[in-house]
Design a protein around this motif. Structure first.
Motif, PDB file in Angstrom:
ATOM      1  N   ASP A   1       0.843  -1.190   0.000  1.00  0.00           N
ATOM      2  CA  ASP A   1       0.000   0.000   0.000  1.00  0.00           C
ATOM      3  C   ASP A   1       0.880   1.242   0.000  1.00  0.00           C
ATOM      4  O   ASP A   1       1.947   1.262   0.630  1.00  0.00           O
ATOM      5  CB  ASP A   1      -0.881  -0.027   1.260  1.00  0.00           C
ATOM      6  N   PRO A   2       0.489   2.336  -0.709  1.00  0.00           N
ATOM      7  CA  PRO A   2       1.327   3.537  -0.756  1.00  0.00           C
ATOM      8  C   PRO A   2       1.626   4.125   0.627  1.00  0.00           C
ATOM      9  O   PRO A   2       2.701   4.698   0.832  1.00  0.00           O
ATOM     10  CB  PRO A   2       0.529   4.513  -1.627  1.00  0.00           C
ATOM     11  N   ARG A   3       0.701   3.972   1.562  1.00  0.00           N
ATOM     12  CA  ARG A   3       0.974   4.465   2.912  1.00  0.00           C
ATOM     13  C   ARG A   3       2.087   3.637   3.557  1.00  0.00           C
ATOM     14  O   ARG A   3       2.983   4.173   4.219  1.00  0.00           O
ATOM     15  CB  ARG A   3      -0.288   4.416   3.766  1.00  0.00           C
ATOM     16  N   ALA A   4       2.053   2.342   3.343  1.00  0.00           N
ATOM     17  CA  ALA A   4       3.111   1.481   3.885  1.00  0.00           C
ATOM     18  C   ALA A   4       4.446   1.796   3.206  1.00  0.00           C
ATOM     19  O   ALA A   4       5.505   1.815   3.858  1.00  0.00           O
ATOM     20  CB  ALA A   4       2.745   0.017   3.687  1.00  0.00           C
ATOM     21  N   GLN A   5       4.419   2.051   1.901  1.00  0.00           N
ATOM     22  CA  GLN A   5       5.648   2.423   1.193  1.00  0.00           C
ATOM     23  C   GLN A   5       6.218   3.737   1.728  1.00  0.00           C
ATOM     24  O   GLN A   5       7.435   3.877   1.894  1.00  0.00           O
ATOM     25  CB  GLN A   5       5.374   2.532  -0.305  1.00  0.00           C
ATOM     26  N   THR A   6       5.329   4.685   2.002  1.00  0.00           N
ATOM     27  CA  THR A   6       5.783   5.975   2.533  1.00  0.00           C
ATOM     28  C   THR A   6       6.391   5.810   3.918  1.00  0.00           C
ATOM     29  O   THR A   6       7.448   6.392   4.226  1.00  0.00           O
ATOM     30  CB  THR A   6       4.600   6.959   2.595  1.00  0.00           C
ATOM     31  N   ILE A   7       5.751   5.039   4.750  1.00  0.00           N
ATOM     32  CA  ILE A   7       6.288   4.791   6.092  1.00  0.00           C
ATOM     33  C   ILE A   7       7.650   4.107   5.999  1.00  0.00           C
ATOM     34  O   ILE A   7       8.590   4.457   6.717  1.00  0.00           O
ATOM     35  CB  ILE A   7       5.304   3.944   6.913  1.00  0.00           C
ATOM     36  N   ALA A   8       7.763   3.142   5.098  1.00  0.00           N
ATOM     37  CA  ALA A   8       9.047   2.447   4.921  1.00  0.00           C
ATOM     38  C   ALA A   8      10.134   3.417   4.462  1.00  0.00           C
ATOM     39  O   ALA A   8      11.269   3.382   4.963  1.00  0.00           O
ATOM     40  CB  ALA A   8       8.885   1.313   3.911  1.00  0.00           C
ATOM     41  N   ALA A   9       9.778   4.290   3.509  1.00  0.00           N
ATOM     42  CA  ALA A   9      10.763   5.260   3.024  1.00  0.00           C
ATOM     43  C   ALA A   9      11.200   6.194   4.143  1.00  0.00           C
ATOM     44  O   ALA A   9      12.397   6.507   4.286  1.00  0.00           O
ATOM     45  CB  ALA A   9      10.174   6.057   1.862  1.00  0.00           C
ATOM     46  N   ALA A  10      10.233   6.653   4.956  1.00  0.00           N
ATOM     47  CA  ALA A  10      10.574   7.549   6.067  1.00  0.00           C
ATOM     48  C   ALA A  10      11.484   6.857   7.079  1.00  0.00           C
ATOM     49  O   ALA A  10      12.473   7.440   7.551  1.00  0.00           O
ATOM     50  CB  ALA A  10       9.300   8.051   6.740  1.00  0.00           C
ATOM     51  N   LEU A  11      11.167   5.621   7.412  1.00  0.00           N
ATOM     52  CA  LEU A  11      11.990   4.888   8.383  1.00  0.00           C
ATOM     53  C   LEU A  11      13.404   4.655   7.846  1.00  0.00           C
ATOM     54  O   LEU A  11      14.388   4.756   8.593  1.00  0.00           O
ATOM     55  CB  LEU A  11      11.329   3.555   8.731  1.00  0.00           C
ATOM     56  N   VAL A  12      13.515   4.337   6.568  1.00  0.00           N
ATOM     57  CA  VAL A  12      14.835   4.068   5.985  1.00  0.00           C
ATOM     58  C   VAL A  12      15.726   5.297   6.051  1.00  0.00           C
ATOM     59  O   VAL A  12      16.900   5.218   6.455  1.00  0.00           O
ATOM     60  CB  VAL A  12      14.683   3.573   4.534  1.00  0.00           C
ATOM     61  N   VAL A  13      15.217   6.466   5.654  1.00  0.00           N
ATOM     62  CA  VAL A  13      16.077   7.656   5.656  1.00  0.00           C
ATOM     63  C   VAL A  13      16.362   8.135   7.079  1.00  0.00           C
ATOM     64  O   VAL A  13      17.454   8.676   7.350  1.00  0.00           O
ATOM     65  CB  VAL A  13      15.463   8.788   4.804  1.00  0.00           C
ATOM     66  N   ILE A  14      15.421   7.967   7.978  1.00  0.00           N
ATOM     67  CA  ILE A  14      15.686   8.368   9.369  1.00  0.00           C
ATOM     68  C   ILE A  14      16.774   7.486   9.978  1.00  0.00           C
ATOM     69  O   ILE A  14      17.682   7.973  10.667  1.00  0.00           O
ATOM     70  CB  ILE A  14      14.384   8.311  10.194  1.00  0.00           C
ATOM     71  N   MET A  15      16.718   6.179   9.692  1.00  0.00           N
ATOM     72  CA  MET A  15      17.780   5.301  10.177  1.00  0.00           C
ATOM     73  C   MET A  15      19.104   5.594   9.476  1.00  0.00           C
ATOM     74  O   MET A  15      20.182   5.487  10.073  1.00  0.00           O
ATOM     75  CB  MET A  15      17.380   3.840   9.975  1.00  0.00           C
ATOM     76  N   ALA A  16      19.032   5.986   8.197  1.00  0.00           N
ATOM     77  CA  ALA A  16      20.254   6.293   7.453  1.00  0.00           C
ATOM     78  C   ALA A  16      20.981   7.499   8.027  1.00  0.00           C
ATOM     79  O   ALA A  16      22.191   7.659   7.805  1.00  0.00           O
ATOM     80  CB  ALA A  16      19.924   6.537   5.981  1.00  0.00           C
TER      81      ALA A  16
END
Length: 619
Positions: free
Chosen positions: A159-174
């Motif tokens: 789902d696009p909301r799940a994709q957005t959450i995943a993208a946010a988590l990835v860059v915050i961890m990065a």
């Protein structure tokens, strides 16, 4: 000209850089390319609103790219990179909660601004962090990993909301990766590809590639049968993932071996073939498109990063990346296809640019094109002379300007203080063989026999322009007139000084590494040390050691903020007092930090103790 960096980054640094590239591309692909428009669907209900969102995203990306180039500081690289990652995460969250068009526009603008800032910041510091020997492989592994993960069925079909959450988590961890991405060897590439004419050619090449790719991507995404043929079914998605990863890694290996032209040529051929397949109803371009995209995407990371010039990075991503993408999508929106004329034009642009690059690089024509301007980032002006001729011309300037009246070029081998300050000594026969010989007749200033391994061209340039701003109390007159207008005498003189003793660098550093102040306990009184720091160091380091002196902004590597930053050049486990004293005495090769060889040991120890008192680890 060889511009390979010599340092060997740690394995952890290479891994961190690869993950940082992967996180950046993952955010770009899964959020800005896919999820963002899906999230905007309930609000952007008309084509006009969709175009508005894409325009705002592109304008934000261009602005972010140029702002990042303007504000980039290598000494603050880990902090700036971490902040850029966090800003991308915040923009994704804003898009996730947007409920109205104005709020959504703000979120989209923030996403473009943050992503533009991130891509330029990340790329501008990669050369200094990972060097050049494996830069292509790092770029390829990071790019391929991002594309491969985005094409995994659970990620791609989420789902696009799940994709957005995943993208946010990835860059915050990065953002945590900055601790491993510490610049080691600041440098820029002298290659002709990074002179103004060379940059213009590569901007045109990448602009054509991004334009074709963006147009083809939009057509696939908005044509149900093509989308189904390209991005449906676990088998197809996994094949795409593998093609992306393999293409990017192969591109990285080839780039490290100097095959940049071959990579973009093959990438264009793959994109053209993929776009021709789009004309056949129901046939998706499949792995051909995936492999071609990864080839040029890796080159798009590698080329600006290899140069090490912030404005080159900013211009490449602003024009080729963001503007090229906007033009490709805009054209596809109007035509709903990739016109053959675009493919022909792209072939002409890429082929012509590569041909012109080869011919000009061989003939020196690019150097002629660069005579009228200054290379990006304030690099020295270049004439048509080759390096040997430039050095010879600089020697003539050295003689004609009377430098021989105040500076010797003869380190007396039997005088220990000479060898320690200016050495190592060179054979007398070498000095006498020069025409005319330049041993000098008086030493008012330092000996210059080995100045090429003690002072950088950047430092010599600043010192010639304004001696007392760089060395307070200096008796040397200024030579700013040598750099005015089209006068190339200043650049020639700087090149000549850089050639003096350059081959003795290893011997010089071996001797410096064994130096220790004697006697260890002697030092100036604190009050005198403070006065000496004010006299010699404040113009660069600032009164409080925050790196905010009046010259700090003119340096390629800004001085550190000792009140907040860890030591940059004190090795782990080393005694800080001795290491700092050695830096004060002899400087840092390859950096704007020059030595103070003429200071007594007591003065050096006093200055070192004052610097230690300003550092945040003082306890």
């Amino acid at each position: 000209m060889d511009d390979a960096t010599q340092f060997q980054p740690a394995r952890g640094t290479l891994v961190a850089a690869t993950l940082a590239i992967a996180a950046t591309y993952f955010y770009f692909l899964i959020f800005t390319e896919f999820a963002l428009l899906e999230l905007a669907g309930p609000i952007a209900t008309t084509d006009q609103r969709v175009r508005l969102l894409m325009t705002v995203l592109g304008m934000g990306g261009i602005a972010g790219s140029l702002l990042a180039a303007w504000r980039f500081r290598l000494e603050r690289y880990p902090r700036q990179l971490a902040n850029a990652f966090r800003a991308c995460g915040l923009a994704a969250v804003l898009a996730l909660i947007a409920q109205t068009l104005p709020f959504l526009l703000c979120a989209v603008a923030a996403a473009g601004l943050a992503l533009g800032w991130l891509t330029v910041t990340l790329s501008a510091g990669l050369r200094a962090v990972v060097g050049t020997r494996r830069l292509g492989l790092v770029a390829g592994a990071g790019t391929g990993l991002a594309y491969a993960v985005c094409n995994l069925p659970p990620v791609f079909t989420a789902d696009p909301r799940a994709q957005t959450i995943a993208a946010a988590l990835v860059v915050i961890m990065a953002a945590l990766l900055g601790a491993w991405l510490l610049p080691e060897e600041p440098s820029v590439s002298p290659r002709i590809d990074y002179k103004p004419a060379g940059v213009a050619l590569w901007v045109a090449v990448f602009l054509a590639l991004v334009w074709v790719d963006s147009a083809g991507f939009y057509v696939i995404q908005h044509t149900p049968e093509l989308r189904a043929a390209t991005w449906s079914g676990n088998g197809q998605l996994l094949a795409n993932a593998l093609a992306h990863l393999a293409g990017a890694v192969v591109a990285g290996v080839v780039l490290d071996r100097g095959g940049q032209g071959r990579i973009v040529a093959v990438a264009l051929a793959g994109l053209v073939a993929a776009c021709l397949l789009l004309q056949i109803s129901g046939v998706g371009p499949g792995v051909i498109y995936a492999g071609a995209v990864s080839l040029y995407s890796t080159a798009l990371v590698y080329y600006p990063a290899r140069g090490g010039r912030r404005w080159t990075v900013g211009v490449v991503f602003a024009i080729s990346g963001w503007l090229g993408s906007a033009m490709g999508i805009g054209m596809a929106q109007q035509l709903n296809r990739v016109p053959p004329g675009l493919l022909i034009a792209a072939g002409v642009v890429v082929g012509g640019a590569l041909w012109l690059r080869r011919r000009m690089a061989g003939s020196g024509a690019l150097a002629l094109l660069a005579v009228a301007g200054t290379a990006l980032d304030g690099a020295p002006r270049l004439g048509a002379e080759d390096s040997e001729l430039l050095v010879a011309r600089g020697r003539a300037v050295y003689v004609s300007e009377g430098c021989i009246h105040c500076h010797s070029q003869y380190v007396r081998p039997q005088v220990p203080s000479d060898v320690e300050r200016w050495g190592p000594a060179q054979p007398l026969g070498r000095t006498l063989a020069e025409q005319p010989p330049l041993p000098g007749n008086r030493r008012q200033g330092p000996d210059l026999a080995d100045v090429g391994n003690r002072r950088t061209p950047e430092w010599n340039r600043l010192h010639l322009l304004a001696p007392r701003a760089v060395t307070p109390g200096s008796r040397m007159p200024g030579y700013a007139y040598l750099f005015r207008g089209d006068d190339s005498r200043g650049d020639a003189l700087v090149a000549y000084l850089a050639s003096l003793g350059a081959e003795m660098t290893a011997a010089r550093q071996a001797r410096v590494a064994t130096w220790a102040p004697s006697p260890p306990g002697g030092a100036l009184a604190p009050a005198k040390s403070t006065r000496l720091f004010t006299q010699l160091c404040v113009n660069c380091h600032g009164e409080g050691g925050r790196g905010d002196g009046i010259l700090a902004g003119r340096l390629s590597v800004r001085p550190p903020d000792w009140t907040e930053e860890p030591w940059r050049h004190v090795p782990p486990g080393a005694e800080p007092g001795k290491a700092v004293a050695r830096i004060i005495k002899f400087g840092l090769p390859g950096s704007p930090m020059a030595g103070h060889e003429y200071l007594s040991d007591a003065e050096v120890i006093g200055l070192a103790r004052h610097v230690l008192s300003l550092h945040h680890d003082r306890g």
